[in-house]
Design a protein around this motif. Sequence first.
Motif: not given
Lengths: 546, 546
Positions: A311-312, A328-334, A364-367
């Motif tokens: 999380e930024p 700033v755009i938070h993105a989530y993945g693996a 801040r969340s993963q969106g």
Amino acid sequence: MLRGIPSTMGDDYQLNVLSLLRHAAVNFPNTEVVYRRSDGDWGRSTYAEEMRRVSRIAHALTKLGIGPESTVGVLDWNSRRHFELYFAVPALGATMVQLNLRLGEADLAYVVNHSQTQYVVVDESLLPIAEKLAAGSYVKQWIVASDTPSSQVETSLENVVFLEDLMGEAPEEFDFEQVEESTAAYAGYTTGTTGKPKGVYYSNRASYLHTMAITAGLKVGYTDVIMPITPMFHVLSWGFPQMAAGAGAKVVLPGQFSAAEMGAIAKAFVDEEVTVANGAPAIFAGLLEYIRAQDETPDLSRARLISGSTEPPVSLMKGFRELTGAEVIHAYGASETTPVVSVNWQIKPELGELDEDAKWDLKRSQGLPVAGVEVKVVDPTGEELPRDGKSMGELLIRGPWIATAYHKLDDNAERFDDGWWKSGDVAVINEAGYVKLTDRLKDVIKSGGEWISSIDMENAIMDDARVLEAAVIAVPDEKWDERPVAYVVLRDGETVSADEVREGLLEKFAKWQLPDVIEFVTELPRTSVGKLDKKVLRTQHLGEDA
Amino acid sequence: MLRGIPSTMGDDYQLNVLSLLRHAAVNFPNTEVVYRRSDGDWGRSTYAEEMRRVSRIAHALTKLGIGPESTVGVLDWNSRRHFELYFAVPALGATMVQLNLRLGEADLAYVVNHSQTQYVVVDESLLPIAEKLAAGSYVKQWIVASDTPSSQVETSLENVVFLEDLMGEAPEEFDFEQVEESTAAYAGYTTGTTGKPKGVYYSNRASYLHTMAITAGLKVGYTDVIMPITPMFHVLSWGFPQMAAGAGAKVVLPGQFSAAEMGAIAKAFVDEEVTVANGAPAIFAGLLEYIRAQDETPDLSRARLISGSTEPPVSLMKGFRELTGAEVIHAYGASETTPVVSVNWQIKPELGELDEDAKWDLKRSQGLPVAGVEVKVVDPTGEELPRDGKSMGELLIRGPWIATAYHKLDDNAERFDDGWWKSGDVAVINEAGYVKLTDRLKDVIKSGGEWISSIDMENAIMDDARVLEAAVIAVPDEKWDERPVAYVVLRDGETVSADEVREGLLEKFAKWQLPDVIEFVTELPRTSVGKLDKKVLRTQHLGEDA
């Protein structure tokens, strides 16, 4: 699966990553590809020129015997040649294996051997790694990528050829055949803290669909300037090289990356007017620092900084917005998800009435999942939990670019179920669909039938200004299954009692959830990359108990 | 086709259009679906509610025996139920057949019979069309979609059921199976001026990929408000219903459409703060007129008006930009192309130095292909022509959502070649990749080995302010193959000689290209939908000669 009337469309037109570069070369021939060389100088090319070079590389690789079913390892920074190999290798029906140059020697050797990689392209600056790797590996052909003339490059490697020499007078056109879309274009290996690296093989189809989804999700177009800072040997740099080509956007390749080079990269970011970049929060913190130090603050109001990994911090997001206008755009993945699962692009219009703090919390969340990806949160029995922002469970992910197995692993049941990948992340999803990670499954405390987020508890302990750091682990308990144990590091000169810590936690936690044991220590154990190592704490604690 | 190492990704996860609506329902449950009813009133729903209704419709259709291989015709405006059927029909593995209510009776009957459509959903306002269609057609089941209670609807149709009655107490969940992605989700029939309508069957895969491509190409996201004005019974309304769902954007469905209703639709456009709409230039001209007539001009600076069918006039584009801030964006496509091929989204950054007039000229053109679509211009032998902005040839199009055949047509060779669809449009492509249509292949004059654009010549004749209209046709010529013949309508009271017309043409055409015959007439023949009917002129001319 239902089958109906067949269509009259080009359904056997295969989704190939090469077509993204070809799109750029044909429709955006003059758009620039800017790259940093190993000597630190910058070069400039165009998509038309890159397509010609990719054709010449294809001739070179074909001459070496590379074709369908070949695996080609790449040991390189975010260089021009790495960018070219992203297209040239899959275009031949071969698979590009990402070699993470930050992996330990043993793990890197494991990856090369497990993937039966016979060809490795290595940047001249990374020859020492290749030389260590050479012994006992499958590699039968080393291909050195260098700006230095081959006669001046020294290496102890055997079976060496030089890419630029091979490309030499190769024709600038190559008669590419379509590749069956489920052919693996790329392979990457996970770097979990437990067990051996596990292979994720990305199909042309998955990569192509992912590219379209993130291009839409990030609203990227040919007026953008894209800088992939996330290493291209790591989770495909979030698909940014393919996205840049597919969108026909100018791309800026920052080359070798280390903390010492932040200045050069930050300067290029500003000078080339980059509008979309990716990286971890620490990278963007460095960028912000560079900008603050400038006499004149650049206007970055078109810039979107796609921040992954953790999380930024709100201070970073606010800092960029207030100083430069950049978001700033938070993105989530693996690794298992090609990698983008969700993006926190903008606050939904329906949530426009939230107060500022709530908005930053949400931001801040993963969106929200990008179109094409399904997510759900499940309890330990696999039952889906409600989307209420409270129900905590493991996050499961499914879709056309989500892994359904690991390469050559017989038993995949532990991490995959009916097309869903079990992320090992603990999350809540709220009514509006926003995903919020709360913990790692292995760290969450399963106590009395409820889950306690170790991260939430750590943050609550650190709300006390006298506390420098905290770690909360789960320890087995006969009556409750598990109980939390807290490790607390105090700031120099401060004194806090265990009861005071518990007292502070009561604001956010029920009494039965509070840790019985609170240990005050002077530092917390960390892994070699600086992550908190809870495994050590658990072993320590159980050792003490035993 | 090359086959390499198989991937570990979810490559058998099928691309289904239903997943777009499901994405909206799960992640944007509260986002609005606003719709106009047959009585002219507006209703409001949400994506969550629409998913429940689609599930109930699926139960209703299943009860009637609709499933894989069924064809379900839909005779409806841009209504809420039409929107729902876009997802419910393909979700069952069935194919939705677009019934163009503006087709002539015979053509409509041909479409129903050629597609062997056994089920037709008809809006109550369109029962008269259905009643005419009933005799001698394949249809075995009429399904009336109405807001009026079924007991009050009168019809002479036999075998009638009412959709809302069938949905009655149907469960709000349906256990949808995945549909094999090459199953035709939709079928549409071309409405060429020659021959019978020809069937284009759109796969789930094609529609899904097209949705992702236009979402990226038009930069659409969940902060947008989308209004599909192009009929949903015509070229899938450019994929706007699917795009809205996939993007999680609020959608405004304008219902029944006729010139008389322009006011209601324009009002909704402004009131609902629509940001993305599609339509022909005439529609947008009506919208501009409405806005001009308002006391207060709304700020439409977020709005993008996607204009298809013909080149938008510069006056329209300028009018919107200057008055409201809205951008008119020209897009190009056809029934055979799902339909978007190219979009003129923004002038490329590298062309920023062009002067204003050149920019407007460029902005009127068909623009740049969206990623995924290949285009080329070829000479009569099929050889690709240079992208020099001058070389005129037939435009060929290929890609995963481009037709490769017509439904149940044995000989497709005339219009398809090696995966390429021969568009019948004559175009040039410039160095920057912009496509510009110059003529229809059947209208271009092939003279002395060169092509003369009939449209260019018409425009050049009309540059003379005394000329109201002009039409140029090709007539056979022994020496030159073909020669142009011009028909000219003068404005009231004006006199122009044939030599003056020729004189004026010399600015843009070589002497040998000028028409030998120039006929002054009082009006030009038009088809029932108002298009210039050159076929009549050609017959007339040859008749005169004969």
